[in-house]
Design a protein around this motif. Structure first.
Motif, PDB file in Angstrom:
ATOM      1  N   GLU A   1     -12.726   4.634 -14.010  1.00 30.65           N
ATOM      2  CA  GLU A   1     -13.266   5.996 -14.087  1.00 30.65           C
ATOM      3  C   GLU A   1     -14.287   6.144 -15.204  1.00 30.65           C
ATOM      4  O   GLU A   1     -15.320   6.807 -15.018  1.00 30.65           O
TER       5      GLU A   1
ATOM      6  N   ARG B   1     -18.045   7.471 -14.574  1.00 30.76           N
ATOM      7  CA  ARG B   1     -18.506   8.691 -15.235  1.00 30.76           C
ATOM      8  C   ARG B   1     -19.758   8.426 -16.076  1.00 30.76           C
ATOM      9  O   ARG B   1     -20.643   9.274 -16.172  1.00 30.76           O
TER      10      ARG B   1
ATOM     11  N   ASP C   1     -22.668   8.691 -13.814  1.00 30.88           N
ATOM     12  CA  ASP C   1     -22.549   9.807 -12.862  1.00 30.88           C
ATOM     13  C   ASP C   1     -23.925  10.261 -12.363  1.00 30.88           C
ATOM     14  O   ASP C   1     -24.841  10.522 -13.153  1.00 30.88           O
TER      15      ASP C   1
ATOM     16  N   THR D   1     -17.973   7.844  -6.911  1.00 27.18           N
ATOM     17  CA  THR D   1     -17.060   8.647  -7.717  1.00 27.18           C
ATOM     18  C   THR D   1     -15.863   7.776  -8.090  1.00 27.18           C
ATOM     19  O   THR D   1     -15.727   6.655  -7.586  1.00 27.18           O
TER      20      THR D   1
ATOM     21  N   ASP E   1     -12.939   7.848  -7.069  1.00 25.61           N
ATOM     22  CA  ASP E   1     -12.125   7.541  -5.895  1.00 25.61           C
ATOM     23  C   ASP E   1     -12.802   6.445  -5.086  1.00 25.61           C
ATOM     24  O   ASP E   1     -14.003   6.505  -4.803  1.00 25.61           O
TER      25      ASP E   1
ATOM     26  N   GLY F   1     -17.335   9.783  -2.210  1.00 18.37           N
ATOM     27  CA  GLY F   1     -18.420  10.387  -2.969  1.00 18.37           C
ATOM     28  C   GLY F   1     -19.432  10.991  -2.032  1.00 18.37           C
ATOM     29  O   GLY F   1     -19.442  10.716  -0.829  1.00 18.37           O
TER      30      GLY F   1
END
Length: 217
Positions: free
Chosen positions: A95, A99, A102, A141, A143, A147
């Motif tokens: 993550e 991020r 992003d 993303t 997940d 996305g």
């Protein structure tokens, strides 16, 4: 002209198609580097032969996924790219890594997401008996295989198809739509609104554009 770093794990056919589009003048970006998580990734030789800087951050040399992610991010950031492209990069990214990039990290997946995330997509499509299969370019993303969808290409599943024939038909479309998605990003035409990609153009105001193959018969 934006700078792009491509991440690969193997032969990098989508990477090669992006490099070819740059050479042809149809993709207005600069490929700053191709990085791999495996030293034996065949795509490294392809990129080097075209004069593109290459590098390896071997995931097997790190005790944890987080340590690998940190090292890979440092290798990417050394080239200060505006966009990071996953082209057959077979590592799940954490993550914090996602991020960090992003809105400027994209991936291509060999199915019409949200169907068949993960591995063995062509085998699963055949097993489920679907009549339409394809590929998806999306913003990444945290997940997996999830996305905002930038573009999809659909192909028919033909009687007599096996994994190899279906994969080859999908791959030909991957090469087309990935270059298209990167070009749209480079032109500043992509934005995300309420979880959906909007393509700014006079002709279209919707994301998740379908680029279907014309079905014969």
């Amino acid at each position: 002209m934006i700078s792009v770093v491509i991440l690969i794990s193997g032969r990098g056919s989508n990477m090669a198609s992006l490099l070819a589009a740059v050479d042809a003048g149809t993709l207005p970006v600069r490929i700053a580097a191709v990085l791999a998580n495996r030293p034996d990734a065949g795509g490294l030789e392809t990129a080097a032969a075209r004069g593109v800087p290459t590098g390896v951050v071997d995931h097997r040399q790190f005790a944890s996924r987080e340590d690998f992610d940190t090292a890979m991010a440092a290798a990417i950031d050394a080239f200060a790219p505006e966009l990071v492209v996953l082209a057959g990069f077979m590592r799940i990214l954490g993550e914090a890594f996602v991020r960090h990039y992003d809105g400027r990290l994209i991936n291509i997946h060999p199915s019409l997401l949200p169907t068949f995330p993960g591995l063995h997509t062509h085998r699963r499509a055949l097993s489920e008996g679907v009549r339409i299969h394809g590929c998806t370019v999306h913003f990444v993303t945290p997940d997996l295989d999830h996305g905002p969808i930038i573009v999809q290409a659909a192909v028919p599943v033909l009687d007599g198809d096996d994994e190899d024939t279906l994969a080859a038909r999908v791959l030909a479309h991957e090469h087309q739509v990935y270059a298209l998605a990167v070009r749209w990003f480079a032109e500043g035409r992509l934005r995300v609104h309420a979880g959906r990609v909007v393509l700014d153009s006079p002709q279209s105001k919707c994301g998740a554009l379908i680029a279907p193959q014309t079905f014969a018969g």
